[in-house]
Write an enzyme that holds these catalytic residues in place. Structure first.
Site, PDB file in Angstrom:
ATOM      1  N   LYS A 120       0.859  -1.198   0.000  1.00  0.00           N
ATOM      2  CA  LYS A 120       0.000   0.000   0.000  1.00  0.00           C
ATOM      3  C   LYS A 120       0.883   1.232   0.000  1.00  0.00           C
ATOM      4  CE  LYS A 120      -4.499   0.751   0.350  1.00  0.00           C
ATOM      5  NZ  LYS A 120      -5.521  -0.249   0.028  1.00  0.00           N
TER       6      LYS A 120
HETATM    7  N1  GLU Z   1      -7.228   0.076  -2.975  1.00  0.00           N
HETATM    8  C1  GLU Z   1      -8.023  -1.090  -3.232  1.00  0.00           C
HETATM    9  C2  GLU Z   1      -8.084  -1.972  -2.014  1.00  0.00           C
HETATM   10  O1  GLU Z   1      -7.891  -1.517  -0.930  1.00  0.00           O
HETATM   11  C3  GLU Z   1      -7.603  -1.818  -4.497  1.00  0.00           C
HETATM   12  C4  GLU Z   1      -6.243  -2.406  -4.502  1.00  0.00           C
HETATM   13  C5  GLU Z   1      -5.824  -2.937  -5.849  1.00  0.00           C
HETATM   14  O2  GLU Z   1      -6.635  -3.001  -6.750  1.00  0.00           O
HETATM   15  O3  GLU Z   1      -4.655  -3.292  -5.966  1.00  0.00           O
HETATM   16  O4  GLU Z   1      -8.393  -3.133  -2.089  1.00  0.00           O
END
Ligand code: GLU
Length: 457
Positions: A120
């Site tokens: 993240k």
């Molecule tokens: N930000 C989204 C989540 O928390 C998507 C993550 C992604 O598609 O890699 O799942």
């Protein structure tokens, strides 16, 4: 010497510790008790991130001021594949929030059986206070400074809070400038459809939540309700996830009785038209003031009587201090981390079902995986193919989590005996909720692969 105490939850008296990474660790600790063969050393490795990068960089804004921005990228675990996870722009971003969000991605990908690890990123600023050009500069500078900390087979960003397909296009473009002559499309997902994005990705987080809920209801998780048709629904947060959920749940026959955004909440017992709320927000900046709705506070919204509450905003919305006010029968977590461990305990006691984030919001990363595969193969799948594949994945994962809960709760004595055999002592094991069941399932997957690969060197 090995560090075992860093980032352990603080001992708290009275108030709940809302540090997101401490919360993620508490959730992990609550689940790993049900996996007695995992040694404390392995558990400690699995709950900690592999890498966290902090970047501080200047941007000269439109009016000539030079400002320093602080951004992070955390790679939590890549036993099952490259790191995967969004990048958020929000003033409350901290290193521990990014660590927590990265670890949730690891467990989410494992629950869905998507071959990625968890990662993240985030930059601590409010993009709504800057011009589009300034935000673009922030994105480009962040990606240049991240350099090869991201890559199509190492760590793959995606949208998250306050970032969208346009942001992903900038990320792709910046990365492609630095890596000419290669197929760089799979470095980032959630791109615009004409730039290698997948059909259905924008709606995928909300659609996955609907598929998960529909399957859970079919499985009889909520007494007397086997479908969303006619259900009353409250949605907290009206960004990409929340607004699309309002649309899809309405199409599925549910009634949206209240929605909110960062400026306030609105209520209409006769039902809110999700498209009208989207249009009102586009014109005025908020859902507040939508004709024929009454205004509520955020706390009142969370306390509304309804069948389904969908938190689709930020972390720690339902906590030890307000969980007792929730009158929804079921909470489907479209946000990451909206419910704290103290709240989980209260909700379990009160019989409120929680479909946990690492299952209920996993549709986004699942279609991100489909996008990545399409990019590598230079393919574009039809939208109905994407949605059909998403349906299969969500149903399988929902079944796996419900089955895991049933399996654990019907063998508590056996598990306790195994714990004792492995040298663990302590309180007898309690029945688990769906979050802990999902964690148990995910930790089992990741630990198995870790042991298969072996701890290098
Ligand atoms: N930000 C989204 C989540 O928390 C998507 C993550 C992604 O598609 O890699 O799942």
């Amino acid at each position: 010497m090995a560090t075992t105490t860093l980032h352990e939850p603080d001992a708290m008296t009275g108030t709940e510790d809302l540090n997101p990474f401490h919360i993620a660790q508490r959730q992990f600790d609550a689940a790993v008790k049900y996996l007695p063969s995992i040694t404390p050393g392995l558990a400690n490795f699995l709950k900690r991130p592999e890498k966290v990068v902090t970047l501080e960089f200047p941007i000269e804004t439109r009016d000539g001021t030079v400002l320093i921005f602080v951004g992070y990228r955390c790679l939590h675990n890549r036993a099952r594949g490259p790191g995967k996870g969004g990048i958020r722009y929000h003033p409350d971003v901290t290193i521990d929030e990014v660590r927590a969000l990265a670890s949730w991605m690891t467990w989410k990908c494992a629950v869905l059986d998507v071959p990625f690890g968890g990662a993240k990123g985030g930059i601590a600023f409010d993009p709504k206070k800057f011009s589009a050009r300034d935000v673009m500069k922030v994105t480009r500078r962040f990606i240049v400074m991240l350099g090869d900390n991201i890559g199509p087979h190492t760590d793959i960003p995606a949208p998250d809070v306050n970032t969208n397909a346009g942001t992903m296009a900038r990320i792709y473009d910046t990365y492609a400038m630095m890596h000419p002559g290669e197929n760089n499309l799979p470095v980032v997902t959630g791109k615009p459809v004409d730039l290698g994005g997948s059909l259905g990705r924008r709606e995928a987080t909300a659609r996955g939540c609907l598929f998960c809920l529909q399957r859970a209801l079919e499985r009889g998780i909520l007494d007397g309700r086997s479908s969303v048709e006619g259900a009353t629904v409250v949605v907290q947060g009206y960004g990409n996830a929340g607004s699309v959920a309002a649309q899809l749940f309405t199409q599925a026959g549910a009634k949206i009785i209240a929605v909110s955004d960062s400026r306030g909440a609105i209520h209409s017992p006769d039902g809110i038209d999700p498209d009208a709320a989207i249009e009102h927000k586009r014109q005025t900046g908020s859902v507040v003031g939508l004709p024929s709705s009454t205004e509520l506070s955020n706390e009142q919204l969370l306390a509304l009587e309804c069948d389904i509450l969908i938190p689709a905003a930020l972390e720690s919305q339902i906590r030890g201090d307000n969980a007792h006010t929730v009158r929804a029968r079921l909470i489907a977590e479209l946000a990451n981390g909206p419910t704290t461990p103290d709240a989980d305990r209260i909700l379990l006691e009160r019989g409120t079902i929680v479909l946990p984030d690492i299952l209920a919001n996993a549709g986004g990363v699942t279609v991100s995986y489909f996008e990545w595969v399409q990019n590598i193969e230079n393919e574009q799948w039809e939208e109905d193919v994407v949605n059909e594949k998403l349906l299969k994945k969500m149903r399988r994962a929902t079944d796996a989590v419900i089955d895991k809960q049933e399996e654990i709760n019907s063998s508590l004595d056996k598990l306790q005996a195994e714990r004792v055999k492995h040298g663990f002592e302590g309180e007898p094991l309690e029945p688990v909720d769906l979050r802990t069941a999902a964690y148990v399932y995910a930790i089992d997957q990741v630990s198995t692969v870790t042991l298969e690969r072996g701890i290098w060197p």
